[in-house]
Each structure stands twice: as structure tokens, then as C-alpha cells.
Motif scaffolding. Structure first.
Motif, PDB file in Angstrom:
ATOM      1  N   VAL A  92      43.480  48.090  27.814  1.00  0.00           N
ATOM      2  CA  VAL A  92      42.878  46.773  28.021  1.00  0.00           C
ATOM      3  C   VAL A  92      42.177  46.834  29.375  1.00  0.00           C
ATOM      4  CG1 VAL A  92      43.323  44.315  28.391  1.00  0.00           C
ATOM      5  CG2 VAL A  92      44.640  45.589  26.668  1.00  0.00           C
ATOM      6  N   ILE A  94      40.467  45.021  32.557  1.00  0.00           N
ATOM      7  CA  ILE A  94      40.531  43.758  33.280  1.00  0.00           C
ATOM      8  C   ILE A  94      39.660  43.895  34.522  1.00  0.00           C
ATOM      9  CG2 ILE A  94      42.075  42.163  34.508  1.00  0.00           C
ATOM     10  CD1 ILE A  94      44.212  43.991  32.581  1.00  0.00           C
ATOM     11  N   LYS A 125      41.034  45.442  24.334  1.00  0.00           N
ATOM     12  CA  LYS A 125      40.671  44.082  24.718  1.00  0.00           C
ATOM     13  C   LYS A 125      40.004  44.111  26.086  1.00  0.00           C
ATOM     14  CE  LYS A 125      44.410  41.676  22.222  1.00  0.00           C
ATOM     15  NZ  LYS A 125      45.495  40.668  22.313  1.00  0.00           N
ATOM     16  N   LEU A 127      39.412  41.486  29.545  1.00  0.00           N
ATOM     17  CA  LEU A 127      39.615  40.228  30.279  1.00  0.00           C
ATOM     18  C   LEU A 127      38.663  40.208  31.460  1.00  0.00           C
ATOM     19  CD1 LEU A 127      41.524  37.663  30.439  1.00  0.00           C
ATOM     20  CD2 LEU A 127      42.681  38.884  32.273  1.00  0.00           C
ATOM     21  N   GLU A 129      37.189  38.181  34.793  1.00  0.00           N
ATOM     22  CA  GLU A 129      37.480  37.157  35.803  1.00  0.00           C
ATOM     23  C   GLU A 129      36.240  36.953  36.670  1.00  0.00           C
ATOM     24  OE1 GLU A 129      40.271  36.472  39.788  1.00  0.00           O
ATOM     25  OE2 GLU A 129      40.484  38.313  38.614  1.00  0.00           O
ATOM     26  N   VAL A 221      37.498  39.386  23.663  1.00  0.00           N
ATOM     27  CA  VAL A 221      37.063  39.200  25.051  1.00  0.00           C
ATOM     28  C   VAL A 221      37.509  37.813  25.503  1.00  0.00           C
ATOM     29  CG1 VAL A 221      35.106  39.108  26.646  1.00  0.00           C
ATOM     30  CG2 VAL A 221      35.043  40.666  24.668  1.00  0.00           C
ATOM     31  N   HIS A 222      38.127  37.746  26.677  1.00  0.00           N
ATOM     32  CA  HIS A 222      38.577  36.465  27.221  1.00  0.00           C
ATOM     33  C   HIS A 222      38.051  36.333  28.648  1.00  0.00           C
ATOM     34  CE1 HIS A 222      41.286  32.988  26.683  1.00  0.00           C
ATOM     35  NE2 HIS A 222      41.353  33.007  28.003  1.00  0.00           N
ATOM     36  N   TYR A 223      37.656  35.118  29.002  1.00  0.00           N
ATOM     37  CA  TYR A 223      37.045  34.868  30.315  1.00  0.00           C
ATOM     38  C   TYR A 223      37.920  33.911  31.114  1.00  0.00           C
ATOM     39  CZ  TYR A 223      33.190  34.262  33.633  1.00  0.00           C
ATOM     40  OH  TYR A 223      32.413  34.270  34.764  1.00  0.00           O
ATOM     41  N   LEU A 224      38.201  34.282  32.366  1.00  0.00           N
ATOM     42  CA  LEU A 224      38.944  33.420  33.282  1.00  0.00           C
ATOM     43  C   LEU A 224      38.035  32.967  34.415  1.00  0.00           C
ATOM     44  CD1 LEU A 224      42.382  35.248  33.813  1.00  0.00           C
ATOM     45  CD2 LEU A 224      41.768  33.592  32.052  1.00  0.00           C
ATOM     46  N   THR A 244      39.603  30.441  29.795  1.00  0.00           N
ATOM     47  CA  THR A 244      40.704  29.715  30.422  1.00  0.00           C
ATOM     48  C   THR A 244      40.305  29.369  31.846  1.00  0.00           C
ATOM     49  OG1 THR A 244      42.403  30.829  29.100  1.00  0.00           O
ATOM     50  CG2 THR A 244      43.125  29.794  31.154  1.00  0.00           C
ATOM     51  N   LEU A 265      46.900  36.387  31.454  1.00  0.00           N
ATOM     52  CA  LEU A 265      46.725  37.744  30.964  1.00  0.00           C
ATOM     53  C   LEU A 265      47.751  38.053  29.868  1.00  0.00           C
ATOM     54  CD1 LEU A 265      45.733  40.659  30.926  1.00  0.00           C
ATOM     55  CD2 LEU A 265      47.084  41.083  32.998  1.00  0.00           C
ATOM     56  N   PHE A 268      46.901  36.397  26.661  1.00  0.00           N
ATOM     57  CA  PHE A 268      45.797  37.108  26.005  1.00  0.00           C
ATOM     58  C   PHE A 268      46.293  38.384  25.319  1.00  0.00           C
ATOM     59  CE2 PHE A 268      42.051  40.079  26.725  1.00  0.00           C
ATOM     60  CZ  PHE A 268      41.370  39.670  25.583  1.00  0.00           C
TER      61      PHE A 268
END
Length: 270
Positions: A92, A94, A125, A127, A129, A221-224, A244, A265, A268
Motif C-alpha cells: 500500500v 501512502i 491501495k 492513500l 495526503e 484510492v483514498h484522499y485525506l 476523509t 489509514l 482504509f
């Protein structure tokens, strides 16, 4: 070309991916220590020092700023080489700020050339930021001129003087005076010439607009972004990705709110 990396913790089971962390401009792998201290009992974590930073300060990666994509492709390949060398299988990625932009590029480049993943480490994955997705063509030349002015200062002036001005930029408005001064002190051990080279090589002016490709990725894909990071909250609101917003945080969530960052995290990761 290999980048300096460190591994912490161990997997709770053999099927877990390695968590690979990419820092921002002026940072290094140590910036993730608060987050990793919460993860290392159950996760294998790897930090990578990007070129011009930390113990990769003298790594000779071909990052010709004049190239169409600056150093993005060179760093993409350096990441692949480093992960393969360290025996990483599934991972993953990050990334924070500059590291988030490099993570985006890396993920999109892998998707464009699936043979790389089939023969090496497999991205599971991503992540992100506080990373920028890319500029419209009309904004790229003014941005490059802006980055050239900063790079010249980093290369030619005492670093502590440049940093005093650097942390007055609008993206850092959520910092208190004490936090700002602490960052100036902390970042003063960088080498100005290396920072200048990396700034130009990874300039937003050289970065493709990656959002359309990110939206089509097969990997999650996740966005912080931080509650007080107005610029990146606006970008996130329009990105169409899972987002998030972390309360009581500015641009650097993993330093300002490491527990909240780690909670997001882990959520996710599932």
C-alpha cells in the motif's frame, strides 16, 4: 537506482501488504515515526527517503528538470527498483504532499504498464495526503517560474533564512508560531542544492494532470485532507475520489494529528 529505505514492525499474517510511506518536500522517512509507532505491532511499514532528502540526499537519479515529465518517471522507476530490492511483494503506497504526487504518478504509470506489476511488487491501495492532482496547461509556466525562484533561493541562500519565508506561505497558515519555528529548525539540516533540484524535477509544472487516470484505477484510492487546509479541501471536494477530512488539522495531518491519521489509514486498509 536504489533509494534509502527502512523497515519497521512485522506482518500479523503473511497475506498483509507492506505499508510504504513517501514524505513531502524537505522531509524524510523519520517524519512518519509517530504514525509508524502505532502500526508496527501489527503491520510491516517501510519508509523511503526520496532523492535529495534524508539518506538519499546524494542518490544520483536522473531527474532532468528540462525533461517533459521532470523527474517523475525516474523516481517511479527508482521506487520499483527499491521495492523489488527489499523483497516487497504486495504494498500500500501512502504519500504526503510531494510524496502524494509521486504516489499518484507511480500508480498511474503502473496501470499504464501492467507488465511491471506482474513481474514485481504489486500495488494494492493508495492513500494520498494533501497531494495536488495537476495544473491546467495555462498555469504551468507561471508555476514553473515560481518554483525556479524558490529553487534559486534554496540553492544559493542560507537555508534557515529561506525556510523562514517558506513556512509563511498560505498552505501553512494553520501552523502556530511555535510550530512554524520548530519546522524551520527541523528542516535546516537539509542540503539546499538537493532540495532545489528535487523541487524543479517534481514541480507541478512538470506533473501531468493525473485525476482522470486516478479515477479509472482498478486499485482503491483514498484522499485525506485537513479541516483547516482550505486549498486541498477544495481540491478534494471536486476530485470524485473517496475523501476523509481530518478535524483540527492543517496540511500535514500525520504530524499534527497522527492518531486520527492512523485511524483513517487503518479504516482504509479494512
Amino acid at each position: 537506482m536504489l533509494l534509502y529505505s527502512e523497515t519497521f514492525g512485522s506482518k500479523a499474517n503473511a497475506n498483509q501488504p507492506t505499508l510504504v510511506f513517501l514524505h513531502g518536500l524537505l522531509g524524510n522517512g523519520h517524519d512518519w515515526r509517530y504514525v509508524i509507532s502505532q502500526l508496527a505491532m501489527t503491520q510491516q511499514c517501510m519508509t523511503i527517503d526520496l532523492p535529495g532528502h534524508g539518506l538519499s540526499a546524494f542518490v544520483d537519479v536522473d531527474m532532468t528538470a528540462a525533461a517533459l515529465d521532470g523527474g517523475f518517471d525516474a523516481i517511479h522507476h527508482a521506487l520499483n527498483t527499491t521495492l523489488s530490492h527489499r523483497g516487497v511483494t504486495d504494498y500500500v503506497l501512502i504519500g504526503y504532499s510531494m510524496g502524494a504526487r509521486l504516489a499518484m504518478y507511480h500508480a498511474c504509470a503502473l496501470a499504464a504498464d501492467p507488465s511491471v506489476s506482474s513481474n514485481g511488487p504489486r500495488l494494492i491501495k493508495v492513500l494520498l495526503e494533501g497531494g495536488h492532482f495537476g495544473l491546467p496547461s495555462a498555469e504551468r509556466e507561471p508555476r514553473y517560474q515560481h518554483d525556479q525562484r524558490w529553487a534559486a533561493r534554496f540553492a544559493q541562500q542560507p537555508l534557515i533564512d529561506v525556510l523562514q519565508d517558506w513556512y509563511q506561505q498560505s498552505v501553512f497558515t494553520s501552523l502556530t508560531t511555535a510550530q512554524r519555528q520548530a519546522l524551520v529548525t527541523k528542516r535546516s539540516d537539509n542540503l539546499g542544492a538537493g532540495i532545489a533540484k528535487m523541487m524543479l524535477a517534481t514541480s507541478l509544472a512538470k506533473q501531468p494532470q493525473l485525476l482522470p487516470q486516478l479515477q479509472q484505477l482498478s486499485v482503491p484510492v483514498h484522499y485525506l485532507c485537513g479541516e483547516h487546509d482550505t486549498k486541498f479541501r477544495d481540491l478534494a471536494a471536486a476530485c470524485g475520489l473517496a475523501v476523509t477530512v481530518i478535524d483540527n488539522a492543517g496540511h500535514n495531518i500525520h504530524i499534527e494529528q497522527p492518531v486520527a491519521f492512523t485511524t483513517a489509514l487503518l479504516a482504509f486498509l479494512g
